[in-house]
Structures are given as structure tokens and as C-alpha cells.
Design an enzyme around this catalytic site. Sequence first.
Site, mmCIF file in Angstrom:
data_model
loop_
_atom_site.group_PDB
_atom_site.id
_atom_site.type_symbol
_atom_site.label_atom_id
_atom_site.label_comp_id
_atom_site.label_asym_id
_atom_site.label_seq_id
_atom_site.Cartn_x
_atom_site.Cartn_y
_atom_site.Cartn_z
ATOM 1 N N ASN A 22 55.721 49.668 50.774
ATOM 2 C CA ASN A 22 55.410 50.851 51.594
ATOM 3 C C ASN A 22 55.361 50.532 53.083
ATOM 4 O O ASN A 22 54.847 51.305 53.879
ATOM 5 C CB ASN A 22 54.093 51.493 51.127
ATOM 6 C CG ASN A 22 52.904 50.574 51.383
ATOM 7 O OD1 ASN A 22 53.076 49.392 51.731
ATOM 8 N ND2 ASN A 22 51.703 51.097 51.220
ATOM 9 N N ASP A 97 45.849 36.956 35.906
ATOM 10 C CA ASP A 97 44.941 35.870 36.247
ATOM 11 C C ASP A 97 43.532 36.307 35.865
ATOM 12 O O ASP A 97 43.108 37.410 36.218
ATOM 13 C CB ASP A 97 45.012 35.607 37.753
ATOM 14 C CG ASP A 97 44.954 34.139 38.087
ATOM 15 O OD1 ASP A 97 44.018 33.476 37.613
ATOM 16 O OD2 ASP A 97 45.830 33.658 38.823
ATOM 17 N N ASP A 199 41.596 30.872 35.293
ATOM 18 C CA ASP A 199 41.280 30.087 36.481
ATOM 19 C C ASP A 199 40.163 29.069 36.227
ATOM 20 O O ASP A 199 39.134 29.419 35.647
ATOM 21 C CB ASP A 199 40.826 31.079 37.566
ATOM 22 C CG ASP A 199 40.758 30.486 38.952
ATOM 23 O OD1 ASP A 199 41.812 30.120 39.492
ATOM 24 O OD2 ASP A 199 39.637 30.392 39.492
ATOM 25 N N GLU A 253 43.864 26.900 33.512
ATOM 26 C CA GLU A 253 44.025 25.973 34.621
ATOM 27 C C GLU A 253 42.953 24.907 34.456
ATOM 28 O O GLU A 253 41.773 25.242 34.341
ATOM 29 C CB GLU A 253 43.853 26.694 35.960
ATOM 30 C CG GLU A 253 44.109 25.766 37.134
ATOM 31 C CD GLU A 253 43.430 26.206 38.432
ATOM 32 O OE1 GLU A 253 43.906 25.807 39.495
ATOM 33 O OE2 GLU A 253 42.407 26.916 38.378
ATOM 34 N N HIS A 325 50.536 28.721 44.218
ATOM 35 C CA HIS A 325 49.912 29.204 45.450
ATOM 36 C C HIS A 325 48.878 28.241 46.020
ATOM 37 O O HIS A 325 48.320 28.508 47.073
ATOM 38 C CB HIS A 325 49.249 30.551 45.151
ATOM 39 C CG HIS A 325 48.128 30.403 44.166
ATOM 40 N ND1 HIS A 325 48.345 30.024 42.853
ATOM 41 C CD2 HIS A 325 46.778 30.519 44.304
ATOM 42 C CE1 HIS A 325 47.180 29.929 42.235
ATOM 43 N NE2 HIS A 325 46.217 30.228 43.083
ATOM 44 N N ASP A 326 48.583 27.153 45.329
ATOM 45 C CA ASP A 326 47.542 26.228 45.774
ATOM 46 C C ASP A 326 48.077 24.955 46.425
ATOM 47 O O ASP A 326 47.296 24.078 46.782
ATOM 48 C CB ASP A 326 46.670 25.802 44.584
ATOM 49 C CG ASP A 326 45.741 26.911 44.141
ATOM 50 O OD1 ASP A 326 45.393 27.773 44.972
ATOM 51 O OD2 ASP A 326 45.360 26.914 42.951
HETATM 52 C C1 GLC Z 1 41.999 28.052 41.306
HETATM 53 C C2 GLC Z 1 42.949 28.958 42.033
HETATM 54 C C3 GLC Z 1 42.722 28.830 43.508
HETATM 55 C C4 GLC Z 1 41.297 29.247 43.811
HETATM 56 C C5 GLC Z 1 40.302 28.474 42.957
HETATM 57 C C6 GLC Z 1 38.975 29.151 42.952
HETATM 58 O O1 GLC Z 1 42.237 26.723 41.551
HETATM 59 O O2 GLC Z 1 44.262 28.681 41.673
HETATM 60 O O3 GLC Z 1 43.616 29.577 44.276
HETATM 61 O O4 GLC Z 1 41.037 29.040 45.167
HETATM 62 O O5 GLC Z 1 40.688 28.395 41.612
HETATM 63 O O6 GLC Z 1 39.084 30.369 42.255
HETATM 64 CA CA CA Z 2 52.401 47.307 51.336
#
Ligand code: GLC
Ligand code: CA
Length: 559
Positions: A22, A97, A199, A253, A325-326
Site C-alpha cells: 500500500n 512464528d 521461538d 528454534e 533474520h537473526d
Molecule cells: C529468537 C528470534 C529473534 C528474537 C529472539 C527473542 O532468537 O529469532 O529474532 O530476537 O528469539 O524472541
Molecule cells: Ca505497507
Amino acid sequence: MQDWYKNMSFYQIWIRSFADGNDDGIGDLLGVYDKLTYIKSLGVDGIWFSPLYPSPNADFGYDISDYKNIHPDYGTLSDFKRVLNRAHELGLKVIMDLVINHTSDEHPWFIESKKGGDDNPYKDYYIWRDGKGDKLPNNWESFFEGKAWEWCEERGQYYLHIFAKKQPDLNMDNPAVREEIKSIMRFWLDMGVDGFREDVINFISKVPGLPDGNPMLPVINGMPYFKDGPHIHEYLAEFRKVCEEYDCFQLGEGPMSDLKSVLLYTSGEHKSLDMMFNFDHMQADCFMTEYIQRPFSLRKLKRAFSKWQYGLYGKSWNALYIENHDHPRVVSRYGSEEFHRESATALAASYLFQQGTPFIYQGQEIGMTNIRLSSIDLYMDVSSKTNYSLYHLNDPEELRLARIHASSRDSARTPMQWDSSENAGFSRHKPWFYVNDNYTRINVASQEKDKNSILNFYRTCLNYRKRSRICRYGKYREFFADDPKIYTYEREYKGKSLLIICSFSDKEEVVRLPKKYRGRLGHVAICNYPDPEWGLLKPYEARVYETISNSERKNHEKN
Ligand code: GLC
Ligand code: CA
């Protein structure tokens, strides 16, 4: 539960930077909807969404303030359903997640819990303690923001946060909290999602009494008392029961997890997860975290890969990844920005032919690279800011910033580079975060046109995997483990095998063949150079040989 996930590969979306539908500068579900056919075209079979829920974004979605809704920046629940239905139509599974070790401090549970009071049902939803005299309840440190305890004036007690201050840990020992978690799971499963990525799931049960950790161990001193805690298997069994009512799968994870603990979670009588992410191979250029750097060692990377390939074979299942993403971008870490295409594709081949379910993180498929911002103030990630402000204070500014450049999670969070137009085609509005300057060179549109691109190499590998029983069932074996520049491994199934050779060298190297392959190499099925030369590997060359079984060869010779 079915094991359909064993034939699959997944694409991870970190929505804020994926595609802006958007044009307000922030990625959203409308943007995802428009890109579903692109995702499908990669040859993946599912999507893992990093958190989409309402969140104050102290940790970009991993601090949730409402588990049963969508962040207004990203759309609405009905937008989500549209994406989910369309994904299913395209044959893509969708996993969410599930962040249940902690919530946001702005979650209504925490706001209520802060009030205390004996008849308050939320009183024990979190881990509250009095101080010890004028000291904190214990000496634990958090991963993200100094000490693991924060004082709450309103309640007159401290609360535990093993991540940021705005991420109070839930008290999983409270049955009411576990009921909430199950209700969250049902909410999404009833809507039709296909599973969860859970997570830091190995942290949810804490040792009673919360004993002091070893003061000599910085940052992770509390770990022995919150990792794989005493009730973890009971709690996970409760959650597993919910999942068993549906056809879904669970991926945990598991920071700092070892083979033994992963086998406990993913096989045998305690099996409560289908697979787990481990972190070993993310430390081939650092200790524990990317902030504490050392030179990249291919041997370390190979050792980590092989440990898990051998360790889980026939017993459990691997979750394969080299980016998420980490972590900073893998080309900038383990590959080479100079040999960009070559090293990004070699890295792909180094893990995509292992046994397990591969995950590809947005932008990895075009070899996105790290950003190097000119000041710490321009970074967004809470852990980068803490590392900068707490450690190495006496070092020159240049060096302090270089450490952030090499370690920041922000490098994985820049807007996706779709094309060479303004803002990389991510949005027509100024994006919420920096676009990497190299977008005019590295982007999806240009790689679509180039048959030798990183993008098309990913497609080739992912499609090949899908058709290959060797990739699914084959036994893994590594050769030349000591070789500092080349990674050589085979997968073997019913007498047939694949031999994968990946060079991590920026020079030409001689091909070394394992003895058993001399004289019985089949053809090169996949290569990241158009014309592989016999005996010689070009910089970062990766090839996959298909070989034939001895009996087949004999038949062949007879005819
Ligand atoms: C996991 C996630 C990370 C987050 C952490 C705390 O490692 O991948 O991005 O900062 O947990 O939730
Ligand atoms: Ca947007």
C-alpha cells in the site's frame, strides 16, 4: 502427524522488509499476496512467517502484544486469510512464528500482572521476584540489554527478561499460561495454518529457585538454569497434543542446543517437535555471537554441518538454513562480495543437498549483502545497540563500528531488492529502513533475466531436490574434512549417489576426488559455471555429480 515436511523446502518472510503493497514504506500482507507466485516459482513448498502480530517492535515482532491478531502495519486478519488461502491454492504450506518464552511488556497480561494483588488472575503470569537485600534476585544477564531483571515500580518487584527489557518472560509453570498458549495454537490452526516455528523453545522452563549462574561467564551465565529446564518435556508434550489434533508440524528454534538434547526433543518417547534449528554452523566466523568475531574457517563450518548430518541420520530430521533474520548476510560472512554470484551459489550448494528440510531467507536467493551504516544511531536492532554501548568502549570508533557492520541483524532486515527502480521496487514511499546501495546491481528483476544468476541457481537446486530420492533418503558422508578450501560430501541411496564439491577458494583449485569415485563419476548435474572443466575448479565453483552404482555400470559395460 504426517511427515510431509520431509519433502519440502520453506521460504522465510520477515514481512516488514519484504514487499509494500500500500506504499506507506512498510512491507505488508498485500505485498506478500502479490509475491506469492514469485515465491512459488522458486520451487519452495511453504512459507514461514516471522511474527505478523501486533507488537511495539522493541524486537521487531518478537515482542508480541496480541497473539490473535495482525499488526495494523501489515494488514488485518482477513488480509491474512486471503494470503493463507491463496498460498494453499498454490500448494504452499504456511507456518507461523510462535513466540511464547516472553511477551511484550505492553501485552494486556503484563499490564494486569504488574498490578499484583492476591485475587488477580494474571498475578503469576510472569516471573516476579523480590530483590535480595539491595541486590537483584540473581546474577543472570540478558541476551539483549544488560542484567536480566528490571524493577517495576507499580508492583514493587523485579521481573525476569532473558531478552530485552520490553520482553518479560512468561511463567510457564503456571497452568493458566499454558492454557493460553494452547488457545493461541488452536486459534491459528483452526484458521488453517500448517504449523509453527517455535521461538527459543528450549528456554521456556526455568529451574526453580532461579540459582545464580557462574559469574565468570558473561551474558550466558543463567543458561544452565533456563535451557532445557526441568519441565520442558512435560510442557512441550501438552502443546504437542494440540498439534496432533491437526495435520501440522512443529519446528523449534534451539539456541545452544546439542545433539543429545535435539534428539530428546525430536525423537523417541519425548518427541514433541519435528525438527530444530541449531546454531553451530553460524559460528564459523565468531564465538557464540557474531559480535565476537574471528576469521572465517571453512573447516569449522564443515565440522558443524557434518556433526548434525551424521548425528541425526536415521533418528531425526535436520532443519537446514544458512540465513535468517537473526544473522548478517551469509555472502558477506562466509562467501565473498567480490565473487558475489559464485560464492552465493556455492553456499547454496553447500547446504541444499544435505539431508533435512531447507529454509531460504528472503533476499538470500539473490545474494543480498550486509549494510555498513556510518553511525550506530542509524541502526535499529536492539542487540546491536547494546553491544555497541556496553562493550569495547575504549576501542577507536572505527573498530567499534566495524564490529557492528559485521554482526548486526539489521543487515538481514533491509528492504528486499526487487528491481533497480527507486527504493529497489520495495515501495514507492521512502522505506522504513535503509535500502542497500547495491540494489541497482543486485535485484530480482535482473536475475530473472540471467539464466546463470543466483536466483536461477536456487531454482535449479530446489527443483532437483524435490525429484531426488537420494536427497530425501540418502546417507551423508563427508570427504577431506581437513581441506581448508573445499567442501566435498556425498549422499548415497540404494547404490546411487550424488557427489557435491564446493570450493570456497577465490583461486583456481585442483579437483580432489574421493578414491571410490575415481573412474565412476557420472555427469555433472548441476554447476554454478556454464562449462565445468575436468580436474579444475574455478573460484567458488560448486558442482553436483550424479554417479551410477557399480551394478549399473557393470550392466552398462555388458551391453
Ligand atoms: C529468537 C528470534 C529473534 C528474537 C529472539 C527473542 O532468537 O529469532 O529474532 O530476537 O528469539 O524472541
Ligand atoms: Ca505497507
